[in-house]
Every structure is written in structure tokens, then in C-alpha cells.
Design a protein around this motif. Structure first.
Motif, mmCIF file in Angstrom:
data_model
loop_
_atom_site.group_PDB
_atom_site.id
_atom_site.type_symbol
_atom_site.label_atom_id
_atom_site.label_comp_id
_atom_site.label_asym_id
_atom_site.label_seq_id
_atom_site.Cartn_x
_atom_site.Cartn_y
_atom_site.Cartn_z
ATOM 1 N N ASN A 1 0.849 -1.185 0.000
ATOM 2 C CA ASN A 1 0.000 0.000 0.000
ATOM 3 C C ASN A 1 0.885 1.235 0.000
ATOM 4 O O ASN A 1 1.943 1.243 0.610
ATOM 5 C CB ASN A 1 -0.914 0.016 1.232
ATOM 6 C CG ASN A 1 -1.930 -1.105 1.191
ATOM 7 O OD1 ASN A 1 -1.727 -2.169 1.769
ATOM 8 N ND2 ASN A 1 -3.014 -0.887 0.467
ATOM 9 N N TYR A 2 0.441 2.259 -0.661
ATOM 10 C CA TYR A 2 1.274 3.446 -0.754
ATOM 11 C C TYR A 2 0.469 4.692 -0.426
ATOM 12 O O TYR A 2 -0.763 4.716 -0.526
ATOM 13 C CB TYR A 2 1.877 3.570 -2.166
ATOM 14 C CG TYR A 2 0.843 3.854 -3.226
ATOM 15 C CD1 TYR A 2 0.164 2.812 -3.843
ATOM 16 C CD2 TYR A 2 0.526 5.151 -3.588
ATOM 17 C CE1 TYR A 2 -0.805 3.063 -4.788
ATOM 18 C CE2 TYR A 2 -0.445 5.415 -4.532
ATOM 19 C CZ TYR A 2 -1.106 4.366 -5.123
ATOM 20 O OH TYR A 2 -2.082 4.621 -6.056
ATOM 21 N N SER A 3 1.195 5.700 -0.049
ATOM 22 C CA SER A 3 0.604 7.017 0.168
ATOM 23 C C SER A 3 1.433 7.994 -0.644
ATOM 24 O O SER A 3 2.644 8.125 -0.407
ATOM 25 C CB SER A 3 0.649 7.388 1.663
ATOM 26 O OG SER A 3 0.242 8.731 1.841
ATOM 27 N N TYR A 4 0.782 8.618 -1.617
ATOM 28 C CA TYR A 4 1.530 9.473 -2.527
ATOM 29 C C TYR A 4 0.594 10.527 -3.088
ATOM 30 O O TYR A 4 -0.484 10.215 -3.543
ATOM 31 C CB TYR A 4 2.132 8.630 -3.656
ATOM 32 C CG TYR A 4 3.314 9.266 -4.317
ATOM 33 C CD1 TYR A 4 3.186 9.935 -5.519
ATOM 34 C CD2 TYR A 4 4.568 9.213 -3.735
ATOM 35 C CE1 TYR A 4 4.278 10.532 -6.120
ATOM 36 C CE2 TYR A 4 5.665 9.802 -4.320
ATOM 37 C CZ TYR A 4 5.512 10.464 -5.512
ATOM 38 O OH TYR A 4 6.603 11.057 -6.098
ATOM 39 N N GLY A 5 1.031 11.773 -3.040
ATOM 40 C CA GLY A 5 0.144 12.869 -3.410
ATOM 41 C C GLY A 5 -0.070 13.039 -4.896
ATOM 42 O O GLY A 5 -1.108 13.516 -5.336
ATOM 43 N N GLY A 28 7.282 -14.707 -14.240
ATOM 44 C CA GLY A 28 5.897 -15.104 -14.039
ATOM 45 C C GLY A 28 5.131 -14.265 -13.032
ATOM 46 O O GLY A 28 4.011 -14.624 -12.641
ATOM 47 N N PHE A 29 5.688 -13.158 -12.594
ATOM 48 C CA PHE A 29 5.009 -12.287 -11.638
ATOM 49 C C PHE A 29 4.084 -11.305 -12.347
ATOM 50 O O PHE A 29 4.324 -10.907 -13.482
ATOM 51 C CB PHE A 29 6.031 -11.510 -10.810
ATOM 52 C CG PHE A 29 6.721 -12.327 -9.756
ATOM 53 C CD1 PHE A 29 7.925 -12.967 -10.030
ATOM 54 C CD2 PHE A 29 6.167 -12.475 -8.500
ATOM 55 C CE1 PHE A 29 8.561 -13.732 -9.068
ATOM 56 C CE2 PHE A 29 6.795 -13.231 -7.522
ATOM 57 C CZ PHE A 29 7.991 -13.870 -7.800
ATOM 58 N N GLU A 30 3.064 -10.897 -11.631
ATOM 59 C CA GLU A 30 2.172 -9.845 -12.082
ATOM 60 C C GLU A 30 1.750 -9.005 -10.889
ATOM 61 O O GLU A 30 1.894 -9.427 -9.732
ATOM 62 C CB GLU A 30 0.928 -10.406 -12.787
ATOM 63 C CG GLU A 30 -0.003 -11.174 -11.876
ATOM 64 C CD GLU A 30 -1.254 -11.668 -12.594
ATOM 65 O OE1 GLU A 30 -1.217 -11.877 -13.827
ATOM 66 O OE2 GLU A 30 -2.277 -11.841 -11.918
ATOM 67 N N ALA A 31 1.294 -7.809 -11.159
ATOM 68 C CA ALA A 31 0.821 -6.944 -10.088
ATOM 69 C C ALA A 31 -0.360 -6.143 -10.603
ATOM 70 O O ALA A 31 -0.459 -5.835 -11.789
ATOM 71 C CB ALA A 31 1.920 -6.020 -9.603
ATOM 72 N N GLU A 32 -1.251 -5.803 -9.701
ATOM 73 C CA GLU A 32 -2.446 -5.046 -10.061
ATOM 74 C C GLU A 32 -2.486 -3.750 -9.284
ATOM 75 O O GLU A 32 -2.405 -3.741 -8.054
ATOM 76 C CB GLU A 32 -3.704 -5.854 -9.787
ATOM 77 C CG GLU A 32 -4.961 -5.149 -10.291
ATOM 78 C CD GLU A 32 -6.194 -6.020 -10.208
ATOM 79 O OE1 GLU A 32 -6.145 -7.089 -9.568
ATOM 80 O OE2 GLU A 32 -7.222 -5.630 -10.801
ATOM 81 N N PHE A 33 -2.602 -2.660 -10.002
ATOM 82 C CA PHE A 33 -2.718 -1.334 -9.404
ATOM 83 C C PHE A 33 -4.198 -1.052 -9.147
ATOM 84 O O PHE A 33 -5.021 -1.111 -10.067
ATOM 85 C CB PHE A 33 -2.145 -0.285 -10.345
ATOM 86 C CG PHE A 33 -2.410 1.136 -9.952
ATOM 87 C CD1 PHE A 33 -3.060 2.007 -10.814
ATOM 88 C CD2 PHE A 33 -2.023 1.609 -8.709
ATOM 89 C CE1 PHE A 33 -3.300 3.328 -10.465
ATOM 90 C CE2 PHE A 33 -2.260 2.921 -8.336
ATOM 91 C CZ PHE A 33 -2.899 3.781 -9.224
ATOM 92 N N LYS A 34 -4.509 -0.740 -7.904
ATOM 93 C CA LYS A 34 -5.879 -0.371 -7.541
ATOM 94 C C LYS A 34 -5.825 0.998 -6.890
ATOM 95 O O LYS A 34 -5.481 1.138 -5.716
ATOM 96 C CB LYS A 34 -6.489 -1.402 -6.593
ATOM 97 C CG LYS A 34 -6.713 -2.763 -7.244
ATOM 98 C CD LYS A 34 -7.425 -3.713 -6.287
ATOM 99 C CE LYS A 34 -7.696 -5.053 -6.977
ATOM 100 N NZ LYS A 34 -8.394 -6.009 -6.070
ATOM 101 N N ARG A 35 -6.192 1.993 -7.677
ATOM 102 C CA ARG A 35 -6.105 3.373 -7.198
ATOM 103 C C ARG A 35 -7.010 3.594 -5.986
ATOM 104 O O ARG A 35 -6.627 4.262 -5.038
ATOM 105 C CB ARG A 35 -6.475 4.348 -8.312
ATOM 106 C CG ARG A 35 -6.294 5.818 -7.938
ATOM 107 C CD ARG A 35 -6.765 6.717 -9.063
ATOM 108 N NE ARG A 35 -6.023 6.499 -10.291
ATOM 109 C CZ ARG A 35 -4.860 7.087 -10.550
ATOM 110 N NH1 ARG A 35 -4.315 7.909 -9.685
ATOM 111 N NH2 ARG A 35 -4.244 6.838 -11.702
#
Lengths: 115, 113
Positions: A24-28, A62-69
Motif C-alpha cells: 500500500n502506498y501514500s503518494y500525493g 511469471g510475476f504480475e501486479a495489479e494497481f488499484k487506485r
């Protein structure tokens, strides 16, 4: 303040099982998002990155990642873990196209793979 | 493909000595970053340079200094070394205008005795 949180310090997964590492990230501003992997005593290798477009990104090994704004998350997944995947995984966030501004890393998640 | 080259790979120093680490970025990369990683820790950003000018500054001690030269290589100078400076020091490079990806070297392991 800008930050990256990896809630899981250590995860153990059986070989062949699926894997999800949380970030999880916090970014303006609009962020770049990255996952790096580090084997003991080695440098950091980029697994995948997201900066725009399709929110599901494919990476190496074989990795993947999903961005969920909406959730400020960028979780890393792999459908079937191999023993060689045991390593330290770092999620990182950076600014959009600002020269020289550093990436911010999470504390990392250690992945152990059991046979 | 050429990667980021760091030297030396291993360095042992006594307390209060000085040390210099070198970093050679990927050809055509114009930005260099230095990170410090203590045992079991995440990489901590120290300092970065873009086109030979300091770009961003993190938690770099006053005892440390760095610069980027005309050929884009960078050097991290560490003086009055302390036991707590023992760590893996990573250099990374990137190309401004690209997708922000940092390419990391293998690191220089500094041990202060």
C-alpha cells in the motif's frame, strides 16, 4: 507524507502454491510503482513497474501486479511459486518523471518457500 | 547489456578511516542515486545527481559527500567512519524522461571494524 507499507514482514508459501504480497502506498501525485526482488547479498532486480495504462502489469519470472487506485495498493502475485523465488521483495513508489527524485521503498517482505 | 558497475564490491575499514565508493552508470543514463542498506533493512536513500548536479538529498550524514563527474560516474566519499556505517551501499542509475525505473548495481559491502 509519501510512504510505502508492506504489511507482511515474512511469508512462507509451499512450492507450487500461489503467492500474493501486499503493498500500500501514500503518494500525493501520480506515482510510478515498482516491485524489486533481492536475493541475499545481491542487488535489487526489477520485477515489474506501473506508470499508466492497464492496471494489471506483467513482469519477469511469471510475476504480475495489479494497481488499484481506490485502495492505494499494488499487490504482487504469482500463480505458482518456485523454490528459486525465495528472496526479499520490495515495493517502491516514485514521482512521475522528476529527474533524480528517489524511489521510496517499503520495508520489504521476506518470502520463504517450503517443499 | 551493460549494467551499473560498482567498485569495490567489498571494503573493510577501521573506525575513523575514510572510504570511497565508485559507481559507473549504464551508458547514456544521466541520473545516479546512492542508497544505504543495513542488515535486514530496506534501502535508505542517501543522495542523487542529475546531469552532474545534486538533485535530491535523503538521510546522508554530514560525514559523507558525493559527486557526479563529467563522464556521469559518481563517487561516494565517507569520512570518520563509524561502526554503524557498515552496510551495503547501492548505486542506481536512470535516464530522465524514461519510465522512472532505477537500475541497481550489485552493491559495495562496507565493513567498519
Amino acid at each position: 507524507a509519501q510512504s510505502v507499507t508492506q504489511p507482511d514482514i515474512h511469508i512462507t508459501v509451499s512450492e507450487g502454491a500461489s503467492l500474493e504480497l501486499r503493498c500500500n502506498y501514500s503518494y500525493g501525485a501520480t506515482p510510478y510503482l515498482f516491485w524489486y526482488v533481492q536475493s541475499p547479498g545481491q542487488g535489487l532486480q526489477l520485477l515489474l513497474k506501473y506508470f499508466s495504462g492497464d492496471t494489471l502489469v506483467q513482469g519477469i519470472k511469471g510475476f504480475e501486479a495489479e494497481f488499484k487506485r481506490s485502495q492505494s495498493s499494488f499487490n504482487l502475485r504469482k500463480p505458482s511459486v518456485h523454490w528459486s523465488d525465495a528472496a526479499e521483495y520490495f515495493c517502491a513508489v516514485g514521482p512521475f518523471n522528476q529527474a533524480g527524485t528517489a524511489l521510496i521503498f517499503g520495508k520489504g517482505t521476506t518470502l520463504s518457500v517450503s517443499s | 547489456a551493460a549494467g551499473v558497475i560498482q567498485s569495490p564490491r567489498h571494503l573493510i575499514k577501521e573506525k575513523r578511516e575514510t572510504a570511497t565508493l565508485k559507481c559507473y552508470p549504464i551508458p547514456r543514463h544521466d541520473t545516479v542515486y546512492w542508497y544505504q542498506q543495513g542488515p535486514g533493512q530496506d534501502p535508505q536513500f542517501l543522495i542523487s545527481f542529475y546531469e552532474k548536479m545534486q538533485s535530491d538529498k535523503g538521510s546522508i550524514p554530514d560525514r559523507f559527500s558525493a559527486q557526479q563527474f563529467s563522464d556521469y560516474h559518481s563517487e561516494l566519499n565517507m569520512s570518520s567512519l563509524e561502526l554503524g556505517d557498515s552496510a551495503l551501499y547501492f548505486c542506481a542509475s536512470s535516464l530522465h524522461g524514461s519510465t522512472g525505473e532505477l537500475f541497481f548495481g550489485e552493491g559495495s559491502r562496507l565493513t567498519v571494524l
